[in-house]
Design a protein around this motif. Sequence first.
Motif, PDB file in Angstrom:
ATOM      1  N   GLY A   1       0.372  -0.969  -0.309  1.00  0.00           N
ATOM      2  CA  GLY A   1       0.045   0.199  -0.102  1.00  0.00           C
ATOM      3  C   GLY A   1       0.708   1.414   0.175  1.00  0.00           C
ATOM      4  O   GLY A   1       0.240   2.276  -0.057  1.00  0.00           O
ATOM      5  N   GLY A   2       2.744   1.210   0.030  1.00  0.00           N
ATOM      6  CA  GLY A   2       2.967   2.103  -0.289  1.00  0.00           C
ATOM      7  C   GLY A   2       3.200   2.954   1.006  1.00  0.00           C
ATOM      8  O   GLY A   2       4.773   3.575   1.355  1.00  0.00           O
ATOM      9  N   GLN A   3       3.396   1.464   1.730  1.00  0.00           N
ATOM     10  CA  GLN A   3       3.888   2.622   3.259  1.00  0.00           C
ATOM     11  C   GLN A   3       5.426   2.162   3.883  1.00  0.00           C
ATOM     12  O   GLN A   3       5.626   1.044   3.361  1.00  0.00           O
ATOM     13  CB  GLN A   3       2.866   1.890   4.644  1.00  0.00           C
ATOM     14  N   THR A   4       6.197   3.136   4.357  1.00  0.00           N
ATOM     15  CA  THR A   4       6.884   2.872   4.452  1.00  0.00           C
ATOM     16  C   THR A   4       7.918   2.500   6.055  1.00  0.00           C
ATOM     17  O   THR A   4       6.999   2.937   6.837  1.00  0.00           O
ATOM     18  CB  THR A   4       8.688   4.058   3.960  1.00  0.00           C
ATOM     19  N   PHE A   5       8.851   1.822   6.064  1.00  0.00           N
ATOM     20  CA  PHE A   5       9.154   1.109   7.947  1.00  0.00           C
ATOM     21  C   PHE A   5      10.844   1.877   8.074  1.00  0.00           C
ATOM     22  O   PHE A   5      10.861   1.391   7.215  1.00  0.00           O
ATOM     23  CB  PHE A   5       9.012   0.321   7.949  1.00  0.00           C
ATOM     24  N   PRO A   6      11.214   2.288   9.217  1.00  0.00           N
ATOM     25  CA  PRO A   6      12.297   2.534   9.299  1.00  0.00           C
ATOM     26  C   PRO A   6      13.108   0.209   9.348  1.00  0.00           C
ATOM     27  O   PRO A   6      12.217  -0.042   8.829  1.00  0.00           O
ATOM     28  CB  PRO A   6      12.189   2.514  11.013  1.00  0.00           C
ATOM     29  N   GLN A   7      14.983   0.759   8.720  1.00  0.00           N
ATOM     30  CA  GLN A   7      14.752   0.550   8.437  1.00  0.00           C
ATOM     31  C   GLN A   7      15.586  -1.336   9.245  1.00  0.00           C
ATOM     32  O   GLN A   7      15.498  -0.823  10.748  1.00  0.00           O
ATOM     33  CB  GLN A   7      16.240  -0.060   7.738  1.00  0.00           C
ATOM     34  N   GLY A   8      14.877  -2.228   8.006  1.00  0.00           N
ATOM     35  CA  GLY A   8      15.318  -3.334   9.860  1.00  0.00           C
ATOM     36  C   GLY A   8      14.200  -3.026  11.300  1.00  0.00           C
ATOM     37  O   GLY A   8      14.237  -4.557  11.651  1.00  0.00           O
TER      38      GLY A   8
ATOM     39  N   THR B   1      10.726  -4.164  11.183  1.00  0.00           N
ATOM     40  CA  THR B   1      10.040  -5.189  10.927  1.00  0.00           C
ATOM     41  C   THR B   1      10.127  -6.539  11.122  1.00  0.00           C
ATOM     42  O   THR B   1       9.789  -7.594  11.434  1.00  0.00           O
ATOM     43  CB  THR B   1       9.475  -5.250   9.037  1.00  0.00           C
ATOM     44  N   THR B   2      12.023  -6.768  10.308  1.00  0.00           N
ATOM     45  CA  THR B   2      12.424  -7.705  10.355  1.00  0.00           C
ATOM     46  C   THR B   2      12.664  -8.311  12.009  1.00  0.00           C
ATOM     47  O   THR B   2      12.556  -9.318  12.530  1.00  0.00           O
ATOM     48  CB  THR B   2      13.757  -8.095   9.506  1.00  0.00           C
ATOM     49  N   LEU B   3      13.705  -7.024  12.776  1.00  0.00           N
ATOM     50  CA  LEU B   3      13.420  -7.235  14.363  1.00  0.00           C
ATOM     51  C   LEU B   3      12.331  -7.634  14.739  1.00  0.00           C
ATOM     52  O   LEU B   3      12.534  -8.416  15.257  1.00  0.00           O
ATOM     53  CB  LEU B   3      14.008  -5.894  15.177  1.00  0.00           C
ATOM     54  N   VAL B   4      11.092  -6.987  14.493  1.00  0.00           N
ATOM     55  CA  VAL B   4      10.349  -7.297  15.072  1.00  0.00           C
ATOM     56  C   VAL B   4       9.453  -8.771  14.637  1.00  0.00           C
ATOM     57  O   VAL B   4       9.383  -9.372  15.629  1.00  0.00           O
ATOM     58  CB  VAL B   4       8.914  -6.296  15.170  1.00  0.00           C
ATOM     59  N   LEU B   5       9.433  -9.208  13.754  1.00  0.00           N
ATOM     60  CA  LEU B   5       8.871 -10.416  13.387  1.00  0.00           C
ATOM     61  C   LEU B   5       9.488 -11.742  13.459  1.00  0.00           C
ATOM     62  O   LEU B   5       9.026 -12.530  14.917  1.00  0.00           O
ATOM     63  CB  LEU B   5       8.915 -10.725  10.982  1.00  0.00           C
ATOM     64  N   ALA B   6      10.703 -11.375  13.972  1.00  0.00           N
ATOM     65  CA  ALA B   6      12.216 -12.299  14.510  1.00  0.00           C
ATOM     66  C   ALA B   6      11.482 -12.218  15.611  1.00  0.00           C
ATOM     67  O   ALA B   6      11.667 -13.508  16.667  1.00  0.00           O
ATOM     68  CB  ALA B   6      13.428 -11.880  14.295  1.00  0.00           C
ATOM     69  N   ILE B   7      11.686 -11.110  16.656  1.00  0.00           N
ATOM     70  CA  ILE B   7      11.899 -11.577  17.678  1.00  0.00           C
ATOM     71  C   ILE B   7      10.214 -12.054  18.438  1.00  0.00           C
ATOM     72  O   ILE B   7      10.252 -13.552  19.174  1.00  0.00           O
ATOM     73  CB  ILE B   7      11.620 -10.692  18.871  1.00  0.00           C
ATOM     74  N   ILE B   8       8.863 -11.804  17.544  1.00  0.00           N
ATOM     75  CA  ILE B   8       8.250 -12.811  18.101  1.00  0.00           C
ATOM     76  C   ILE B   8       8.050 -14.215  17.946  1.00  0.00           C
ATOM     77  O   ILE B   8       7.357 -14.883  18.727  1.00  0.00           O
ATOM     78  CB  ILE B   8       6.452 -11.882  17.255  1.00  0.00           C
TER      79      ILE B   8
END
Length: 318
Positions: free
Chosen positions: A259-266, A268-275
């Motif tokens: 949808g065109g949203q941007t996230f700070p680098q790293g 999403t991976t970090l949060v996903l990996a932790i959960i």
Amino acid sequence: MSSFENLLLSVVSPVYNEEAGVDHLVTEVIAALAKRVGPWEMVVVNDGSRDGTLDKLLAWHRRDSRIKVLDLSRNFGHQRALLAGLAHASGEIIACIDGDLQDPPELIPVMLRELDERNVDVVYGVRRRRKESMAKKTAYWTAYRVMRAVMEIELPLDSGDFAVMRRPVLDAVLRMPEQSLFLRGLRAWVGFRQIPFEYDRAARFAGDAKYTWKDLFRLAYNGIFSFTKLPIRLLGLVGVGAIAISVLYALFLLAAWFGGQTFPQGFTTLVLAIIFFSGVQLVALRILGAYIHRIYDEVRARPAYLVRAFWNDTPTPS
Ligand code: UDP
Ligand code: MG
């Protein structure tokens, strides 16, 4: 075969620092059994009392040899004291009763009649009403309902250890060499024919309750850990939940990204990996827990089955 009335009855009662009430206890038990036709004995277990309880018991024993005194080497707690008494009872019928007269001895003959007439193996007391502090009542009430909801056995609600039972039931209970004792649970676990018996629990005859809050929690703890896998199961559920959340979250992030949203680098991976990996670890613990529970089952060596009767008459040839 001897009739029910003639069977030896053992009344088992653990006492701890009950100096003020113990004479009353013995007197009331003797009075309750005065009309009994058959023989009886009373096994009073002195659970390491530090007051004059033992002397009073021994005085009884000298006067009346039916009053037997089992003196433990130290205080082992109510459940173990009761177990010790049960192991030293020689009756064909056994009654367990608290030593503080909260379980009325005059009900023993009534329960015995039930045991005989209804032809069952256990008649266990169920408390109709408690004369205890509101806090303690609520604690018991909650504990029993929680335990009932999670247990693998049918835990009779609001039952204590006040009960009369036949020898085969006691022998079955004594076959289980458990350290974390929850006798009323074991008694329910062994099966046989059991019926409840409602009664009003009296106030203590004398002195304060010897069960502290700590003891009560330990008892509830033993009940839960000895009869359910619930704590281990919870680990697994939380783990699977975390994994599910991480997957859903990943899908959500993906959609947002498209949808065109941007996230700070790293991020999403970090949060996903932790959960995700927290979930994986919990599931791994659940698997280990399952193995440990099996080891627990094996070491505790409960019988794989118990027999109530075996009808094996050889058919007469016609
Ligand atoms: N008791 C025991 N050892 C202990 C604590 C209690 O033998 O370490 C006995 C106590 O003397 C009483 C019975 O167990 O006869 C029940 O204890 P209590 O009345 O304190 O428990 P509650 O009625 O509060 O559950
Ligand atoms: Mg009591």
